[in-house]
Each structure stands twice: as C-alpha cells, then as structure tokens.
Design an enzyme around this catalytic site. Structure first.
Site, PDB file in Angstrom:
ATOM      1  N   ASP A   1      10.525  54.082  71.785  1.00 21.73           N
ATOM      2  CA  ASP A   1      10.874  55.430  72.229  1.00 21.73           C
ATOM      3  C   ASP A   1      12.212  55.366  72.957  1.00 21.73           C
ATOM      4  OD1 ASP A   1      10.517  58.086  72.563  1.00 21.73           O
ATOM      5  OD2 ASP A   1       9.039  57.947  74.169  1.00 21.73           O
TER       6      ASP A   1
ATOM      7  N   ARG B   1       4.656  70.609  73.441  1.00 18.21           N
ATOM      8  CA  ARG B   1       4.293  70.003  74.722  1.00 18.21           C
ATOM      9  C   ARG B   1       4.337  71.045  75.828  1.00 18.21           C
ATOM     10  NH1 ARG B   1       7.505  64.845  76.365  1.00 18.21           N
ATOM     11  NH2 ARG B   1       6.413  63.888  74.638  1.00 18.21           N
TER      12      ARG B   1
ATOM     13  N   THR C   1      16.292  61.260  71.405  1.00 16.91           N
ATOM     14  CA  THR C   1      16.713  62.648  71.612  1.00 16.91           C
ATOM     15  C   THR C   1      18.222  62.761  71.374  1.00 16.91           C
ATOM     16  OG1 THR C   1      16.852  62.048  73.945  1.00 16.91           O
ATOM     17  CG2 THR C   1      14.940  63.326  73.281  1.00 16.91           C
TER      18      THR C   1
END
Ligand code: ADE
Length: 334
Positions: A113, A221, A162
């Site tokens: 991640d 989310r 991102t």
C-alpha cells in the site's frame, strides 16, 4: 449556538477496522468499478487455465477509500492464494523488503500500500524480484563486498497508490496492468450503504440512505463512516428505523453540509476566496494560509473540491469557482 462536533475527511484507524468488517468477500458483493472487475476476472481466469498460481503484477491507483485494498484481497481470494500486506513507508531498507520477499509462499500476493512512499533504494531489490523472482543481495562492504543471487517464491505484486506520478517510471513499467479506480456514482454509493446497513443489522428508510449517499463524496469509505455515525445517533435516540430527519440531524451535528463538505473543505474555500481573492494560489501558499499540510490538501481536500466544481487547478495555482463563491456567501447568510 450548539458546538458542532468536527469530523475530518482524513481516514483513521477506526475507519480501517470498519472497512474490514464491511469488506466485500467476493467480486459478486463488490459494488462499482465494473470495468476493473471485468478485467481482473479475465486475468485471473487466464492464469487458472494456464495452471499458473500467479498473475501479472498489478498496480491500482486512485484516491483513498475507493477500494484498492479490497480489490487486492479479492484477487488473492479468487486465486486461492495467501496475501501479505505491507505499507510502503514501513519499508525503509532494502533488507526489510528482502526479508518479506524470502518469506512469501509460492503464489502469494504481496500487497504494498502507498507504494510511492517506499524507499527508493528498495527499487534495486524489487525489479529482479518482479521480473525473475530473484534477489540480488550485496553482502558486506567495500572491497570485501560480495553479491548473492537467491531464488525466491513466485509471487504477484499488487501496488496501490494515491499518487501515480510519484512512482518512478521503471517501477511503473514493471506492472503488467495498471487500473485507475474512479469515484462511485450516487446509485452505487446507495447500494453500498444498503449492503453495509444490512450487515450492521440496521433498518433504514430509503430517504435516509439517499441523504447519507448525497454527502458521501462519492466514496465508499466515507459512506460507511457516515452510516456508522448516523447509526450511533439513532441508537442514542432509541429509534429502531433510521429516518431521513435523523440522518440529516446526525450529519449536521457532525458539521457535514448538504454538499458533503466538512469544515476543512470549507476552510480551504474561505481562504482561497478571502486571502487570495479567489486565486490563483500556489499549493504552498494555500497550505500555509490554511494551516494544512500540502499532502493533505492534495490527497484529501482537493480531489472532492475539484470533482464537485468548487475549485479548479490552473498552471498558476488553485482557483475558487463561481460555485464556491456563491456557496460560501450563502452559508454566511445562514
Ligand atoms: N464496502 C466498501 N466498498 C464496497 C464496495 N465497493 N462494494 C460493496 N461494499 C463495499
């Protein structure tokens, strides 16, 4: 005036726990990102037919909370292999990465991640690992240094980021497929809220679902977090079916307005309008004037403000739109 409770669009550990509880367990349960799901299914199916435990390395990019981690877990599940998760910033030395790679089992998915925040020195380790499933280690220092070449288990790397532009191009090019996760439609967000509500054992009127969805920044989310807050609110009130009025009350108590903007978003707009006369303002100046980190503006506030037409990015900086001006003026009058 009643003091409003602040919530920030910055995701917390609590959100992550909630994500886990509500995470879809199969592609069938995963709402939205239809194209990506279709593509992944083909890739996985082809690997299964070849009797290959691995698929090509995948890179997911898109804003926080859009489901990059969830998709990675679903890939591992579909392939019937294990998954090892690691955060890019926690890989500080090439030795850290070497240890992780040697401990994988054949076929495992390694999910990194925030891969753009992995230390650059690790890239030398990761290239041969991705291409040939080999580790080139340098043992010792100076004239006594030796290189060691080790075979490691075949694995699938899934990177999530991102900030695609912050990935070096040699790293980017080593992924077999790159997928951009887009924001969800309001309809998809409503479906996600319905699914989560049913998992949480909540009874909700359709209007209350619509209200939460409309303030969820097109982000699952955020939607799940708002749902949980509304649930807390209605629990305290003792109601057994959540109605629109309750959802509205809970969200305005949290200072989330009809457009889904939270106090931090409004502050950015106010600063742009009042201190920079609408802009353009450079990122650094805007960050200083609003007491926010540049990263936070780029990753958290800006995506939604851009998407909903409150700001524009120009070569000379950020500009508040006419929509933002009208919006902030209207709120001042309330
Ligand atoms: N919960 C969070 N994201 C979801 C998604 N894309 N589909 C179903 N439930 C979710």
């Amino acid at each position: 005036m009643k003091k409003k409770k602040k919530v920030s669009p910055i995701f917390t550990e609590e959100d992550k726990t909630l994500d886990l509880a509500l995470r879809p367990q199969s592609f069938k349960d995963y709402i939205g990102q239809t194209n990506i799901k279709k593509n992944i299914r083909v890739i996985v199916e082809a690997a299964k037919r070849r009797k290959d435990p691995c698929i090509e390395h995948l890179l997911f990019y898109g804003n926080s909370g859009l489901g990059k981690t969830t998709l990675s877990y679903l890939v591992a599940k579909e392939m019937k292999v294990g998954i090892r998760t690691i955060a890019g910033p926690s890989i500080k030395k090439s030795g850290d990465l070497a240890a992780i790679l040697t401990n994988l089992r054949e076929g495992d998915v390694l999910f990194i991640d925030e891969i753009h925040r992995m230390n650059r020195t690790c890239e030398e380790i990761i290239y041969p690992a991705m291409e040939e499933f080999r580790l080139n280690l340098i043992i010792g220092k100076g004239p006594m240094a030796r290189t060691m070449n080790l075979k490691i288990p075949r694995f699938t790397l899934i990177g999530a980021t991102t900030r695609l532009a912050l990935l070096s191009s040699p790293l980017r090019s080593r992924f077999g497929a790159t997928f951009r996760l887009d924001s969800y439609t309001t309809k998809e967000i409503e479906q996600i809220i319905k699914r989560s509500a049913s998992l949480l054992g909540l009874r909700m009127e359709q209007d209350s679902i619509t209200t939460i969805a409309s303030r969820s920044r097109f982000n699952p989310r955020v939607a799940n977090r708002l749902l949980k807050r509304v649930r807390d609110f209605s629990e305290v009130k003792g109601s057994n079916v959540i109605k629109k009025k309750e959802a509205e009350e809970a969200l305005s108590f949290l200072d989330i307005d009809e457009a889904g903007l939270e106090s931090g978003d409004r502050k950015i707009l106010q600063v742009l309008l009042s201190r920079f006369n609408g802009g353009p303002a450079g990122l650094q100046s805007l960050a200083i004037a609003s007491s926010e980190e540049e990263e936070t503006i780029i990753e958290i506030y800006e995506p939604y403000l851009l998407q909903s037409g409150f700001i524009q990015r120009t070569p000379r900086g950020r500009v508040a739109t006419e929509k933002a001006r009208k919006y902030i003026d209207k709120r001042r009058k309330i």
